[in-house]
Design a protein around this motif. Structure first.
Motif, PDB file in Angstrom:
ATOM      1  N   ARG A   1       0.840  -1.212   0.000  1.00 15.49           N
ATOM      2  CA  ARG A   1       0.000   0.000   0.000  1.00 15.49           C
ATOM      3  C   ARG A   1       0.865   1.248   0.000  1.00 15.49           C
ATOM      4  NH1 ARG A   1      -2.132   3.596  -1.170  1.00 15.49           N
ATOM      5  NH2 ARG A   1      -4.251   4.384  -0.780  1.00 15.49           N
ATOM      6  N   LEU A   2       2.005   1.201   0.675  1.00 19.22           N
ATOM      7  CA  LEU A   2       2.952   2.317   0.638  1.00 19.22           C
ATOM      8  C   LEU A   2       3.495   2.519  -0.768  1.00 19.22           C
ATOM      9  CD1 LEU A   2       5.123   4.335   1.691  1.00 19.22           C
ATOM     10  CD2 LEU A   2       6.483   2.338   2.330  1.00 19.22           C
ATOM     11  N   MET A   3       3.932   1.438  -1.410  1.00 23.57           N
ATOM     12  CA  MET A   3       4.489   1.559  -2.761  1.00 23.57           C
ATOM     13  C   MET A   3       3.448   2.032  -3.762  1.00 23.57           C
ATOM     14  SD  MET A   3       7.169  -1.612  -3.147  1.00 23.57           S
ATOM     15  CE  MET A   3       6.125  -2.890  -2.462  1.00 23.57           C
ATOM     16  N   LYS A   4       2.200   1.644  -3.550  1.00 24.07           N
ATOM     17  CA  LYS A   4       1.145   2.086  -4.452  1.00 24.07           C
ATOM     18  C   LYS A   4       0.914   3.592  -4.338  1.00 24.07           C
ATOM     19  CE  LYS A   4      -3.734   1.295  -5.592  1.00 24.07           C
ATOM     20  NZ  LYS A   4      -4.975   0.548  -5.233  1.00 24.07           N
ATOM     21  N   GLY A   5       1.049   4.148  -3.137  1.00 21.92           N
ATOM     22  CA  GLY A   5       0.733   5.554  -2.916  1.00 21.92           C
ATOM     23  C   GLY A   5       1.910   6.502  -3.004  1.00 21.92           C
ATOM     24  N   ILE A   6       3.139   5.969  -3.078  1.00 17.74           N
ATOM     25  CA  ILE A   6       4.311   6.849  -3.101  1.00 17.74           C
ATOM     26  C   ILE A   6       4.373   7.611  -4.420  1.00 17.74           C
ATOM     27  CG2 ILE A   6       5.961   5.240  -4.116  1.00 17.74           C
ATOM     28  CD1 ILE A   6       6.672   7.397  -1.034  1.00 17.74           C
ATOM     29  N   ASP A   7       4.800   8.856  -4.360  1.00 13.63           N
ATOM     30  CA  ASP A   7       4.926   9.706  -5.546  1.00 13.63           C
ATOM     31  C   ASP A   7       6.281   9.429  -6.202  1.00 13.63           C
ATOM     32  OD1 ASP A   7       5.021  11.654  -7.484  1.00 13.63           O
ATOM     33  OD2 ASP A   7       4.307  13.279  -6.178  1.00 13.63           O
ATOM     34  N   THR A   8       6.276   8.726  -7.326  1.00 14.34           N
ATOM     35  CA  THR A   8       7.526   8.342  -7.980  1.00 14.34           C
ATOM     36  C   THR A   8       8.167   9.490  -8.755  1.00 14.34           C
ATOM     37  OG1 THR A   8       6.220   7.461  -9.834  1.00 14.34           O
ATOM     38  CG2 THR A   8       6.921   5.910  -8.145  1.00 14.34           C
ATOM     39  N   SER A   9       7.485  10.623  -8.839  1.00 16.37           N
ATOM     40  CA  SER A   9       8.156  11.799  -9.405  1.00 16.37           C
ATOM     41  C   SER A   9       9.071  12.448  -8.370  1.00 16.37           C
ATOM     42  CB  SER A   9       7.112  12.818  -9.879  1.00 16.37           C
ATOM     43  OG  SER A   9       6.377  13.349  -8.784  1.00 16.37           O
ATOM     44  N   ILE A  10       8.898  12.081  -7.102  1.00 18.02           N
ATOM     45  CA  ILE A  10       9.744  12.608  -6.030  1.00 18.02           C
ATOM     46  C   ILE A  10      10.810  11.593  -5.630  1.00 18.02           C
ATOM     47  CG2 ILE A  10       9.769  13.486  -3.660  1.00 18.02           C
ATOM     48  CD1 ILE A  10       6.874  14.328  -4.020  1.00 18.02           C
ATOM     49  N   TYR A  11      10.419  10.326  -5.552  1.00 22.03           N
ATOM     50  CA  TYR A  11      11.304   9.282  -5.028  1.00 22.03           C
ATOM     51  C   TYR A  11      11.539   8.173  -6.052  1.00 22.03           C
ATOM     52  CZ  TYR A  11      10.185  11.129  -0.326  1.00 22.03           C
ATOM     53  OH  TYR A  11      10.017  11.920   0.774  1.00 22.03           O
ATOM     54  N   ASP A  12      12.708   7.553  -5.934  1.00 20.20           N
ATOM     55  CA  ASP A  12      12.931   6.223  -6.493  1.00 20.20           C
ATOM     56  C   ASP A  12      12.529   5.204  -5.435  1.00 20.20           C
ATOM     57  OD1 ASP A  12      13.894   6.883  -9.018  1.00 20.20           O
ATOM     58  OD2 ASP A  12      15.940   7.158  -8.276  1.00 20.20           O
ATOM     59  N   VAL A  13      11.938   4.099  -5.874  1.00 16.68           N
ATOM     60  CA  VAL A  13      11.435   3.083  -4.944  1.00 16.68           C
ATOM     61  C   VAL A  13      12.215   1.792  -5.157  1.00 16.68           C
ATOM     62  CG1 VAL A  13       9.429   1.786  -4.156  1.00 16.68           C
ATOM     63  CG2 VAL A  13       9.145   4.116  -5.014  1.00 16.68           C
ATOM     64  N   VAL A  14      12.746   1.238  -4.077  1.00 17.27           N
ATOM     65  CA  VAL A  14      13.414  -0.057  -4.111  1.00 17.27           C
ATOM     66  C   VAL A  14      12.734  -0.959  -3.099  1.00 17.27           C
ATOM     67  CG1 VAL A  14      15.558  -1.320  -3.729  1.00 17.27           C
ATOM     68  CG2 VAL A  14      15.613   0.913  -4.834  1.00 17.27           C
ATOM     69  N   CYS A  15      12.324  -2.136  -3.539  1.00 13.53           N
ATOM     70  CA  CYS A  15      11.662  -3.102  -2.665  1.00 13.53           C
ATOM     71  C   CYS A  15      12.541  -4.337  -2.532  1.00 13.53           C
ATOM     72  CB  CYS A  15      10.287  -3.481  -3.225  1.00 13.53           C
ATOM     73  SG  CYS A  15       9.424  -4.751  -2.256  1.00 13.53           S
ATOM     74  N   VAL A  16      12.724  -4.798  -1.302  1.00 13.10           N
ATOM     75  CA  VAL A  16      13.442  -6.037  -1.021  1.00 13.10           C
ATOM     76  C   VAL A  16      12.486  -6.969  -0.283  1.00 13.10           C
ATOM     77  CG1 VAL A  16      15.342  -7.088   0.271  1.00 13.10           C
ATOM     78  CG2 VAL A  16      15.696  -4.928  -0.928  1.00 13.10           C
ATOM     79  N   SER A  17      12.248  -8.138  -0.871  1.00 12.19           N
ATOM     80  CA  SER A  17      11.303  -9.085  -0.275  1.00 12.19           C
ATOM     81  C   SER A  17      11.578 -10.482  -0.811  1.00 12.19           C
ATOM     82  CB  SER A  17       9.857  -8.667  -0.592  1.00 12.19           C
ATOM     83  OG  SER A  17       8.931  -9.647  -0.127  1.00 12.19           O
ATOM     84  N   PRO A  18      11.329 -11.536  -0.022  1.00 16.35           N
ATOM     85  CA  PRO A  18      11.510 -12.902  -0.522  1.00 16.35           C
ATOM     86  C   PRO A  18      10.397 -13.355  -1.451  1.00 16.35           C
ATOM     87  CG  PRO A  18      10.751 -12.943   1.750  1.00 16.35           C
ATOM     88  CD  PRO A  18      11.028 -11.502   1.421  1.00 16.35           C
ATOM     89  N   ARG A  19       9.387 -12.519  -1.694  1.00 13.28           N
ATOM     90  CA  ARG A  19       8.341 -12.849  -2.669  1.00 13.28           C
ATOM     91  C   ARG A  19       8.083 -11.614  -3.527  1.00 13.28           C
ATOM     92  NH1 ARG A  19       3.092 -12.900   1.456  1.00 13.28           N
ATOM     93  NH2 ARG A  19       2.804 -10.646   1.496  1.00 13.28           N
ATOM     94  N   ASN A  20       7.769 -11.846  -4.803  1.00 12.90           N
ATOM     95  CA  ASN A  20       7.584 -10.727  -5.731  1.00 12.90           C
ATOM     96  C   ASN A  20       6.115 -10.380  -5.930  1.00 12.90           C
ATOM     97  OD1 ASN A  20       6.724 -12.919  -7.233  1.00 12.90           O
ATOM     98  ND2 ASN A  20       7.731 -12.255  -9.118  1.00 12.90           N
ATOM     99  N   HIS A  21       5.284 -10.692  -4.958  1.00 14.78           N
ATOM    100  CA  HIS A  21       3.856 -10.427  -5.068  1.00 14.78           C
ATOM    101  C   HIS A  21       3.285 -10.161  -3.680  1.00 14.78           C
ATOM    102  CE1 HIS A  21       4.306 -14.770  -4.288  1.00 14.78           C
ATOM    103  NE2 HIS A  21       3.208 -14.633  -3.564  1.00 14.78           N
ATOM    104  N   MET A  22       2.082  -9.619  -3.671  1.00 16.80           N
ATOM    105  CA  MET A  22       1.312  -9.452  -2.443  1.00 16.80           C
ATOM    106  C   MET A  22       0.215 -10.499  -2.414  1.00 16.80           C
ATOM    107  SD  MET A  22      -1.215  -6.324  -1.425  1.00 16.80           S
ATOM    108  CE  MET A  22      -2.559  -6.638  -0.263  1.00 16.80           C
ATOM    109  N   VAL A  23      -0.046 -11.072  -1.241  1.00 16.98           N
ATOM    110  CA  VAL A  23      -1.085 -12.087  -1.083  1.00 16.98           C
ATOM    111  C   VAL A  23      -2.331 -11.443  -0.484  1.00 16.98           C
ATOM    112  CG1 VAL A  23      -1.712 -14.289  -0.024  1.00 16.98           C
ATOM    113  CG2 VAL A  23       0.649 -13.870  -0.741  1.00 16.98           C
ATOM    114  N   PHE A  24      -3.471 -11.623  -1.160  1.00 11.62           N
ATOM    115  CA  PHE A  24      -4.743 -11.127  -0.620  1.00 11.62           C
ATOM    116  C   PHE A  24      -5.227 -12.167   0.391  1.00 11.62           C
ATOM    117  CE2 PHE A  24      -9.246 -10.018  -0.583  1.00 11.62           C
ATOM    118  CZ  PHE A  24      -9.176  -8.636  -0.529  1.00 11.62           C
TER     119      PHE A  24
END
Length: 509
Positions: free
Chosen positions: A85-108
């Motif tokens: 939810r943070l990555m979805k709402g972050i303004d990418t015109s201001i920040y570069d986003v780097v995600c580190v996680s053992p899975r490349n997806h979100m589970v509903f």
């Protein structure tokens, strides 16, 4: 070199070049020429190595500290409800986003139990990170890394990571690397609680990830098929067909309801030889669905009993490969054991040298900051309020994590627009209003087209509280709208329709 050899073969009587190689000065000149050629080759090889290193540095240029003129970097550890939810709402015109996680997806997670019995397909509840935040796959400074964080160096604004190889360590060694950050958000979630009970990790299956649901489905269908093999004794058959669920929270109750539905509608029709032997037992130390209204709890107990789910109140003392032992000495044989007793701090969270809340989570203030270090925030199940704030730790729920992720995205966006996005630049930044959580209610399905809906802020508060078919329709409608993408909403709707018309798929793939 070939040119020199050819010169040496020329006859001295036919060329003055032959006389050149007869004296020592000529041989010295030849030697110097060969040395120069060798040095040239060495320089070329060195240049190739340097170019390779330079290309490698360029390949991982995003891991180095950001420079002036570049966008500041937000590093997110985790891909759960809060982090996504943070990555979805972050303004990418201001920040570069780097995600580190053992899975490349979100589970509903609210619909994960439905995948165990074939009501939904596994991909219907998994949302790729690149769809949640497209900048990760498009922007040159944004990345996703399949890795775990092993250490936090807050003084140098770096995290140490190690790639995930999915059990291929014998053929593929994990790669260790570092990532510099301007803002770090810890959203690494929590681990299932075992309460130190022997044998849980070795013999039980948790229900938190897609691969857990896949393992449950394969084990359930395997036991069904093995129970029909000639020569299987009656006692062994009953053990194989005994499904035990430990934990009476929403996840445990929903899985028990889905499993009982599967047994009544599909197993008894397609496995006629064992239809009277398969059973489900739900073990809980206290009351099931303790966060719901007492009237709703009693309704759930009544409906679960009608569906054939046996409720047992007890505490598990030990788990063995084919049975578990309760505190009163009772042995409970099982063929499938699902463990759903809540969550606690992960081993990574425990290893961090950061202040903790009373429950062992990362301690935060009202703005989700970790007060002891600069530019570090924590959200989701891994975080909890410090005692100094006077606030109680929020429950480990998806709606809590999602709301915290949304708040953190807005906070970082405001901070970045005010010029506080870079490392060490946010000390005097205006943070705005602190985070305030308002409970939206709870829902749980109990099978047989029945569900519970409790929309009150607390058990003592006023609001809508209902159960039955209408609640089940509300439950499905609400979660269908909460699925992140239209693609997955379409998948879920089609899966529900297919199951309703043709029944569940019982293939063991």
């Amino acid at each position: 070199m070939l040119w020199i050899k050819n010169l040496a073969r020329i006859s001295p009587t036919t060329s003055s070049v032959g006389n050149l190689f007869r004296n020592s000065e000529s041989y010295t000149l030849s030697s110097r020429f060969c040395t120069a050629l060798q040095q040239s080759e060495t320089v070329q090889a060195t240049d190739q190595v340097d170019n390779g290193l330079e290309q490698q540095e360029q390949r991982y240029h995003g891991l180095a500290p950001t420079k002036e003129g570049e966008k500041p970097r937000v590093l997110v550890l985790g891909s759960g409800w809060a982090g996504c939810r943070l990555m979805k709402g972050i303004d990418t015109s201001i920040y570069d986003v780097v995600c580190v996680s053992p899975r490349n997806h979100m589970v509903f997670t609210p619909l994960l139990a439905s995948t165990c019995v074939g009501t939904l397909e596994f991909r219907s509840v998994a949302e790729p990170i690149s769809r949640i935040q497209p900048a990760i796959s498009r922007e040159p400074g944004s990345y996703y890394f399949l890795a775990n964080c092993s250490r936090l160096d807050s003084e140098n604004h770096e995290v140490h990571c190690e790639t995930v190889t999915d059990g291929l360590s014998t053929t593929l060694e994990p790669w260790k690397f570092k990532i510099a950050y301007d803002k770090l958000v810890l959203a690494c979630g929590a681990e299932a609680s075992t309460f130190g009970i022997n044998g849980v990790l070795e013999n039980a299956i948790f229900l938190r990830e897609v691969h857990h649901a896949q393992e449950i489905r394969r084990k359930l269908l395997l036991n069904l098929m093995l129970s029909e093999v000639p020569g299987i004794g009656e006692e062994e058959k009953r053990r194989l067909l005994h499904c035990v669920v430990v934990g009476g929270g929403p996840t445990g109750v929903e899985f028990s309801g889905e499993l009982s539905d599967f047994i009544m509608k599909d197993v008894r029709e397609r496995y006629a030889h064992v239809k009277d032997d398969i059973r489900v037992t739900l073990i809980e130390a206290r009351d099931i669905l303790s966060s719901f209204d007492d009237g709703l709890r009693q309704y759930a107990i009544k409906q679960l009993n009608k569906s054939g789910v046996k409720l047992v109140r007890g505490i598990v003392k030990e788990v063995k490969p084919q049975k578990l032992v309760l505190d009163d000495g009772t042995d409970v044989p099982y063929g499938l054991l699902v463990w759903s007793t809540g969550v606690g701090p992960s081993s990574f969270v425990k290893s961090l040298d950061l202040p903790k809340d009373p429950g062992g989570r990362i301690g935060i203030d009202e703005w989700m900051r970790v007060p002891s270090v600069q530019d570090v925030f924590a959200i989701g199940d891994c975080s909890g309020y410090l005692e100094s704030t006077g606030k109680s730790t929020l429950p480990a729920l998806a709606q809590v994590a999602e709301r915290e992720g949304k708040y953190m995205a807005n906070l970082l966006n405001v901070m970045g627009k005010a010029g506080g996005g870079r490392a060490w630049n946010a000390k005097e930044a205006e943070l705005g209003e602190p985070f305030v959580y308002k409970h939206l209610g709870s829902m749980a399905t109990i099978g047989r087209y029945k569900a519970l809906v409790d929309l009150r802020e607390s058990k003592e508060g006023k609001g809508i509280s209902m159960a039955g078919f209408v609640s089940w329709f509300i439950w499905r409608s609400a979660y269908l709208t909460r699925v992140l993408s239209w693609r997955n909403r379409f998948y879920v709707a089609i899966n529900w329709l297919t199951t309703f018309v043709f029944g569940r798929d019982i293939s063991r793939i």
